[in-house]
Enzyme design. Sequence first.
Site, PDB file in Angstrom:
ATOM      1  N   ASP A 181       4.484  30.785  13.373  1.00 57.36           N
ATOM      2  CA  ASP A 181       3.637  30.227  14.425  1.00 57.36           C
ATOM      3  C   ASP A 181       2.514  29.440  13.733  1.00 57.36           C
ATOM      4  OD1 ASP A 181       2.403  30.045  17.084  1.00 57.36           O
ATOM      5  OD2 ASP A 181       0.926  31.437  16.277  1.00 57.36           O
ATOM      6  N   LYS A 183       1.943  25.995  26.661  1.00 57.79           N
ATOM      7  CA  LYS A 183       0.642  25.907  27.316  1.00 57.79           C
ATOM      8  C   LYS A 183       0.714  25.638  28.816  1.00 57.79           C
ATOM      9  CE  LYS A 183      -1.157  27.357  23.820  1.00 57.79           C
ATOM     10  NZ  LYS A 183      -1.327  28.822  23.889  1.00 57.79           N
TER      11      LYS A 183
END
Length: 282
Positions: free
Chosen positions: A14, A55
């Site tokens: 990540d 998101k």
Amino acid sequence: MRSVAMHVKAVIFDWAGTLVDFGSLAPLLSMKRVFEEAGVTVSENDIRAGMGLGKLDHIKAVGLGTGAAKAWAENHDGRPFDERDAILLHERFREVSRQTAAERGKLIGGVLTACRALRNRDILIGTTTGYTRDIMERVIAVARAQGFEAEAVVCADDVPECRPSPLAIYHAMVSLGVYPASSVVKVDDTVPGLMEGKAAGAWTVGISETGNEMGLGEDAFIALPARERHDLANAAAKRLADAGADYVIGSVAEIANIVDDINERLADGERPELLEYEPEAA
């Protein structure tokens, strides 16, 4: 056919809270800002609960949460938060994050040394992120200037469905040319990021100190009394372990030793647990 011993071929990291942005503050600050601009104050806990999601999905989760949903209706003539609102906030989030994420793009301590150790083991480095490509282009440039570069970067808008779906991991595996998933390690500081790895059938490693579960910037983390820092790190580690992480480490600096252990387990015939992922109905 000659049997070839299984070994780790790639580690897929990540970004925020794992490789860069100690404490994963950039997405927190950006999301808090865009909701406040819309007249709604959201808590840090509500934002961090969905961290790791793409998101747009993250914004939906926050906006539909109990606290934000009530405040949204109160500030929008009783109208509930909906898909249109999420899309508009996401566009604004992308604008804000292009700056904020780049400003918070400092590599976390130990990342470069850890990546050298992986490459010395002939292991490829990939990444996935909940950020869209336009945000990541600036973060990638900032990281490159510090000496970090991955062989593959998969962004939220590169795949039809983001975390906890395994599609970004699969995309990265194709880009890297590696298979099977049991030869891949996913490293992430969020639960959805770990679920992404488990749904792909990869080994998963949670990051407890530098990312979302701890939720502190580097200076604040260092300033904690040793006992409190230890207790908070243990609590963060437990949450990641309870979510199914195969391993939990404080930071990426420890990843080479984990890879060595996984190689031993692979040689003994062990494979990571596959978590079956069912997409939400359309």
